[in-house]
Design an enzyme around this catalytic site. Structure first.
Site, PDB file in Angstrom:
ATOM      1  N   ALA A  33       0.835  -1.204   0.000  1.00  0.00           N
ATOM      2  CA  ALA A  33       0.000   0.000   0.000  1.00  0.00           C
ATOM      3  C   ALA A  33       0.870   1.255   0.000  1.00  0.00           C
ATOM      4  CB  ALA A  33      -0.933  -0.006   1.200  1.00  0.00           C
ATOM      5  N   TYR A  34       1.965   1.213   0.742  1.00  0.00           N
ATOM      6  CA  TYR A  34       2.914   2.328   0.723  1.00  0.00           C
ATOM      7  C   TYR A  34       3.499   2.492  -0.676  1.00  0.00           C
ATOM      8  CZ  TYR A  34       7.089   5.116   1.835  1.00  0.00           C
ATOM      9  OH  TYR A  34       8.062   6.085   1.859  1.00  0.00           O
ATOM     10  N   GLY A  35       3.859   1.369  -1.303  1.00  0.00           N
ATOM     11  CA  GLY A  35       4.404   1.423  -2.652  1.00  0.00           C
ATOM     12  C   GLY A  35       3.429   2.023  -3.639  1.00  0.00           C
TER      13      GLY A  35
END
Length: 319
Positions: free
Chosen positions: A183-185
């Site tokens: 999700a960060y990516g």
């Protein structure tokens, strides 16, 4: 895909500091806005810009904390802004526009990383909402103040965009199978795509946009990571000591690429590019360096812009 993503030999590198890349650059009379400009590399960015003569607006979710962190710095103005709350974004933008001032530099530096599954707004995944949608709405609402003929907008992404394989179009808010790193990516990929499309839309007005990887820096960005996880990743030992100082940058070095992006005459006439170590990054091959093709794909950038405008209800370029 043809790309201008190639090093230009800037003369700077991974160990350059924000002060060093600003040497000889006079920002007197310039107005900058730095989200997250009171913590980590954002704080060092604010300090460097002020030292070079700029006035800096620092929107902050915690204004009192920001005031304390920035105490003693001349030419800094703090106002309230929560990027995870679109009403807060709207209110901040309206207050700023009412001042009648123009912005020469916008640096979208605030962000969250690898947090537990969290929902904001209309059930949006917090990393995508805060890191991307909040900044998307902010820049679009502030567009009337972003000075034509020379302003720059800098979107602070990360090598974390390598964690994703592009935008998860079928489940963009991770309602199924949340993974904090993927999700960060995705959020960091969105930061790059935002700069690609904003540069395309804004260049006729002389406004250019860049995205970047600031480097690996241990700052409050890691607040959601347990010490055990950072030990497991080999960042620190069990006493909290940095294991590989040659790999991690200092906050002053971490701020350098975004300051270079915002001010360097070496980037005049360029835009829509991803930067790292105070230079244009190369396309990523089978290494951890460079930018993945999915993050600079113009079709993906246009698609994300359309979706972001639908989600936020804001588009400065709508016909």
């Amino acid at each position: 895909m043809s790309t201008a993503q190639h090093k230009i030999g800037s003369g700077f590198g991974a160990t350059s500091t924000a002060d060093e890349v600003l040497e000889g650059i006079d920002l007197s009379g310039k107005l900058a806005l730095v989200t997250g400009g009171y913590s980590g590399i954002g704080l060092e960015t604010t300090r460097a810009l002020v030292k070079a003569g700029a006035l800096v607006v620092v929107p902050a979710r915690r204004p009192e904390t920001a005031e304390q962190a920035l105490a003693g710095l001349p030419g800094v103005e703090v106002d309230e802004l929560d990027l995870g709350d679109l009403e807060s974004v709207r209110r901040f933008a309206e207050r700023f526009l009412a001042s009648g001032r123009g912005l020469d530099i916008v640096i979208d530096s605030a962000g969250i990383m690898a947090c537990p599954e969290t929902r904001v707004g209309d059930g949006w995944e917090a990393q995508f909402a805060t890191n991307h949608l909040g900044h998307f709405a902010l820049v679009n609402r502030l567009w009337p103040a972003i000075a034509p003929g020379g302003a720059r907008v800098v979107s602070v992404s990360s090598r974390g965009h390598h964690h994703a394989a592009g935008i998860r179009w079928d489940d963009i808010h991770w309602r199924q199978g949340y993974d904090k790193w993927e999700a960060y990516g995705q959020a960091k990929t969105a930061n790059v795509l935002f700069a690609v499309q904003l540069d395309k839309l804004g260049r006729d007005a002389g406004v250019r946009a860049f995205a970047l990887h600031p480097g690996g820096i241990l700052t409050p960005l890691q607040r959601h990571l347990a010490q055990e996880e950072m030990v497991e990743r080999g960042w620190i030992d069990e006493e909290g000591n940095l294991l590989h100082p040659e790999v991690f940058k200092t906050p002053q070095q971490g701020a350098a690429t975004q300051v270079w992006a915002a001010t360097s005459p070496q980037l005049d006439g360029l835009g829509g590019l991803y930067l790292e170590d105070c230079d244009i990054a190369e396309p990523a091959q089978d290494t951890r360096e460079g930018v993945k093709d999915w993050a600079i794909d113009p079709e993906q950038a246009a698609r994300l812009w359309t979706l972001s405008a639908e989600l936020t209800g804001v588009d400065a370029f709508a016909s």
